[in-house]
Write an enzyme that holds these catalytic residues in place. Sequence first.
Site, PDB file in Angstrom:
ATOM      1  N   ASP A  12       0.839  -1.210   0.000  1.00  0.00           N
ATOM      2  CA  ASP A  12       0.000   0.000   0.000  1.00  0.00           C
ATOM      3  C   ASP A  12       0.871   1.256   0.000  1.00  0.00           C
ATOM      4  O   ASP A  12       1.977   1.254   0.541  1.00  0.00           O
ATOM      5  CB  ASP A  12      -0.896  -0.023   1.253  1.00  0.00           C
ATOM      6  CG  ASP A  12      -2.044   0.955   1.134  1.00  0.00           C
ATOM      7  OD1 ASP A  12      -2.269   1.504   0.034  1.00  0.00           O
ATOM      8  OD2 ASP A  12      -2.727   1.182   2.168  1.00  0.00           O
ATOM      9  N   ASN A  60     -10.537  -2.514  -6.301  1.00  0.00           N
ATOM     10  CA  ASN A  60      -9.723  -1.621  -7.143  1.00  0.00           C
ATOM     11  C   ASN A  60     -10.333  -1.381  -8.530  1.00  0.00           C
ATOM     12  O   ASN A  60      -9.989  -0.416  -9.206  1.00  0.00           O
ATOM     13  CB  ASN A  60      -8.290  -2.156  -7.309  1.00  0.00           C
ATOM     14  CG  ASN A  60      -7.438  -2.015  -6.061  1.00  0.00           C
ATOM     15  OD1 ASN A  60      -6.492  -2.767  -5.855  1.00  0.00           O
ATOM     16  ND2 ASN A  60      -7.749  -1.043  -5.204  1.00  0.00           N
TER      17      ASN A  60
HETATM   18  C1  FPP Z   1      -1.768   0.333  -3.318  1.00  0.00           C
HETATM   19  O1  FPP Z   1      -1.338   1.642  -3.429  1.00  0.00           O
HETATM   20  C2  FPP Z   1      -1.313  -0.444  -4.428  1.00  0.00           C
HETATM   21  C3  FPP Z   1      -2.109  -0.969  -5.382  1.00  0.00           C
HETATM   22  C4  FPP Z   1      -3.563  -0.783  -5.459  1.00  0.00           C
HETATM   23  C5  FPP Z   1      -1.561  -1.753  -6.464  1.00  0.00           C
HETATM   24  C6  FPP Z   1      -0.280  -2.436  -6.154  1.00  0.00           C
HETATM   25  C7  FPP Z   1       0.371  -2.609  -7.436  1.00  0.00           C
HETATM   26  C8  FPP Z   1       1.695  -2.603  -7.654  1.00  0.00           C
HETATM   27  C9  FPP Z   1       2.720  -2.558  -6.613  1.00  0.00           C
HETATM   28  C10 FPP Z   1       2.196  -2.645  -9.036  1.00  0.00           C
HETATM   29  C11 FPP Z   1       1.704  -3.757  -9.864  1.00  0.00           C
HETATM   30  C12 FPP Z   1       1.923  -5.054  -9.227  1.00  0.00           C
HETATM   31  C13 FPP Z   1       2.617  -6.059  -9.745  1.00  0.00           C
HETATM   32  C14 FPP Z   1       2.733  -7.339  -9.021  1.00  0.00           C
HETATM   33  C15 FPP Z   1       3.327  -5.948 -11.021  1.00  0.00           C
HETATM   34  P1  FPP Z   1      -2.444   2.776  -3.486  1.00  0.00           P
HETATM   35  O2  FPP Z   1      -2.574   3.184  -4.922  1.00  0.00           O
HETATM   36  O3  FPP Z   1      -3.701   2.307  -2.848  1.00  0.00           O
HETATM   37  O4  FPP Z   1      -1.758   3.897  -2.652  1.00  0.00           O
HETATM   38  P2  FPP Z   1      -2.492   5.021  -1.785  1.00  0.00           P
HETATM   39  O5  FPP Z   1      -3.224   4.315  -0.681  1.00  0.00           O
HETATM   40  O6  FPP Z   1      -1.346   5.835  -1.284  1.00  0.00           O
HETATM   41  O7  FPP Z   1      -3.387   5.766  -2.725  1.00  0.00           O
END
Ligand code: FPP
Length: 248
Positions: A12, A60
Amino acid sequence: MSYPQHLAIIMDGNGRWAEQRRLPRIAGHRRGVETVQEIVKECRSLGIPHLTLYAFSSENWGRPHDEVGALMELLGLFLKRELQTMLANDIRLKVIGEVGRLPGKVREILEQTVSRTAANSGMVLTLALSYGARNELLRAVRDVAEEVRAGRVEPEAIDESCFAGHLDTAELPDPDFLIRTSGEMRISNFLLWQLAYAELYFTEALWPDFSSRELHRALEEFGRRQRRFGLTGAQVQKPARRQGEKNH
Ligand code: FPP
């Protein structure tokens, strides 16, 4: 030090990492992929047999269309780029979640990567994609109900192991350690059944800032935890070994 047998991570904080730098959110996801590569490599070299990453939740799908598209594109690129690394390092890829909801192109690359790495046994890397634990539990309940209706299973025979066999994680051990980055202290619909006895670890580090060093800090903490599974401390305490006694 004893390492977890199955480490699960809620990655996250990509969006906040980008916003803090006045960058588009996708820049955070891009950096997040670099962290994924580093952490997979580190877990493999530590000999951790199972790593499960929460890469895209059922919820998501509700994000802005552009962000969802960019995440799917990143996932496809990651898989194409990582195939050689997985083959070279004996890593097997698995996927949990409603894979059928992913765009056809991503599904295709996923299926290829899963089948090309199927014989690897050094580490199982599981990606949770379009994954939500409540949805997984409901699908399992429907499966079991179908078995009962068809007369193949008696309701009395449904025990924990039978039920767990209908989850997406049927072939995986339960995670013994869960890490969540970015300071949020929630499970967010991740592996609700499987995390029943996992040790939980929360760090303020945003996922793009999470590093091998942060991972080691978390693993040291895991090593200090006493896992009791509902028993008392005295019951689970290992008897102190007497001098000269053989290590069996
Ligand atoms: C959370 O950060 C992360 C995600 C929803 C996606 C995670 C994806 C990756 C690390 C990249 C793709 C994955 C792979 C395995 C290639 P957020 O966007 O919710 O962050 P925030 O809470 O700060 O908005």
